[in-house]
Design a protein around this motif. Structure first.
Motif, short mmCIF file in Angstrom:
data_model
loop_
_atom_site.label_atom_id
_atom_site.label_comp_id
_atom_site.label_asym_id
_atom_site.label_seq_id
_atom_site.Cartn_x
_atom_site.Cartn_y
_atom_site.Cartn_z
N ILE A 239 0.85 -1.20 0.00
CA ILE A 239 0.00 0.00 0.00
C ILE A 239 0.89 1.25 0.00
O ILE A 239 0.93 2.00 0.98
N PRO A 240 1.61 1.50 -1.09
CA PRO A 240 2.55 2.62 -1.13
C PRO A 240 1.88 3.98 -0.99
O PRO A 240 2.53 4.96 -0.60
N GLU A 241 0.60 4.06 -1.30
CA GLU A 241 -0.10 5.34 -1.27
C GLU A 241 -0.55 5.74 0.13
O GLU A 241 -1.03 6.87 0.34
N ILE A 242 -0.38 4.85 1.11
CA ILE A 242 -0.86 5.12 2.47
C ILE A 242 0.33 5.24 3.43
O ILE A 242 1.27 4.45 3.37
N ILE B 205 1.67 4.25 6.45
CA ILE B 205 1.32 3.21 7.42
C ILE B 205 1.77 3.55 8.84
O ILE B 205 1.36 2.88 9.79
N ASP B 206 2.57 4.60 8.98
CA ASP B 206 2.94 5.03 10.33
C ASP B 206 1.76 5.68 11.04
O ASP B 206 1.80 5.88 12.26
N ASN B 207 0.73 6.02 10.29
CA ASN B 207 -0.48 6.60 10.87
C ASN B 207 -1.65 5.62 10.86
O ASN B 207 -2.81 6.03 10.89
N VAL B 208 -1.32 4.33 10.81
CA VAL B 208 -2.35 3.29 10.85
C VAL B 208 -2.19 2.54 12.18
O VAL B 208 -1.15 1.94 12.44
N TYR B 209 -3.22 2.59 13.01
CA TYR B 209 -3.16 1.98 14.34
C TYR B 209 -4.21 0.87 14.46
O TYR B 209 -5.38 1.07 14.12
N VAL B 210 -3.75 -0.27 14.95
CA VAL B 210 -4.65 -1.38 15.26
C VAL B 210 -4.98 -1.27 16.75
O VAL B 210 -4.10 -1.42 17.60
N THR B 211 -6.24 -1.00 17.04
CA THR B 211 -6.65 -0.75 18.42
C THR B 211 -7.68 -1.78 18.85
O THR B 211 -8.68 -2.01 18.16
N SER B 212 -7.40 -2.40 20.00
CA SER B 212 -8.31 -3.38 20.57
C SER B 212 -9.05 -2.76 21.75
O SER B 212 -8.50 -1.92 22.47
N PHE B 213 -10.30 -3.17 21.92
CA PHE B 213 -11.10 -2.60 23.01
C PHE B 213 -12.17 -3.60 23.44
O PHE B 213 -12.48 -4.56 22.73
N VAL B 214 -12.68 -3.36 24.63
CA VAL B 214 -13.82 -4.14 25.13
C VAL B 214 -14.98 -3.16 25.31
O VAL B 214 -14.78 -1.99 25.64
#
Length: 229
Positions: free
Chosen positions: A144-147, A149-158
């Motif tokens: 995904i060269p157009e994005i 990825i340093d500003n993509v966060y995988v966030t887990s929650f309950v």
């Protein structure tokens, strides 16, 4: 299998990875529709037809993976086998109502056929070899060269009465790298995880504008083979 998810090309990509991961993905798609977790739901087997003692109890994941590894089809006995939400229980109150034995058998047969039909999946116990997070970052960026990825966060929650409580938030490359370090291939799905553009946020307004959970799961499927040895 779901036509919207299991296109022929996607099944071929899964076959390039590992059997345990492929089984996880296929079961999550099928059983997720029924809100059943294959790691906490069990195929329990009675010792005999006379008593009520359970001789064997296996998660639906372990059961399915074993049939794939044996490249064989199950033939369950309604008198001895049942699906339960508690290990080593055959009590009616613990029987799973949303999934019957015949239905589960059909799912296992589907998974076995998908993964063992030519070209069949590699059943060897391959491990992940990754030297640093830079490798993972580069592999993701290539897809995904157009994005950024340093500003993509995988966030887990309950989800709690007062709202969402965040349990973890990592950049995408970091999260994949941590899993790879533990010889795990992450498959992102379910309601307790999201892709956000701001760390430690689960607000709808901060959802990533270009990537979804399905997108990053597909990214992992694309890059995982290059790290397997």
């Amino acid at each position: 299998m779901s036509d919207s998810f299991f296109s022929y090309s996607k099944v071929l990509r899964l076959k390039r990875i590992r059997a345990d991961f492929a089984v996880e993905v296929l079961l999550a798609e099928r059983l997720g529709e029924l809100e059943i977790n294959p790691y906490f739901t069990y195929l329990n087997t009675l010792v005999d037809l006379v008593g009520t003692g359970v001789g064997e109890s296996r998660t639906l994941f372990d059961e399915t993976l074993e049939w794939v590894e044996k490249e064989a089809m199950p033939n369950y006995d309604h008198g001895l086998n049942g699906i339960f939400d508690r290990r080593f229980s055959y009590e009616p109150k613990h029987r799973v109502k949303g999934l019957g034995l015949i239905q589960f058998e059909e799912i296992v047969i589907d998974v076995v056929r998908l993964l063992t039909d030519a070209p069949s999946i590699n059943l060897s116990k391959r491990e992940i070899n990754v030297s640093g997070i830079e490798q993972v970052h580069a592999a993701l960026k290539h897809q995904i060269p157009e994005i950024n990825i340093d500003n993509v966060y995988v966030t887990s929650f309950v989800i709690e009465p007062g709202g969402r409580r965040i349990t973890q938030s990592r950049r995408l490359a970091e999260d994949v790298f941590v899993h790879f370090q533990h010889n795990e291939i992450p498959y992102y799905h379910g309601e307790g995880v999201g892709v956000f553009s701001i760390a430690y946020s689960s607000r709808e307004a901060h959802l990533h504008p270009q990537l979804t959970i399905k997108d990053i799961s597909d990214l992992v499927i694309e890059i995982a083979p290059q790290f397997l040895i």
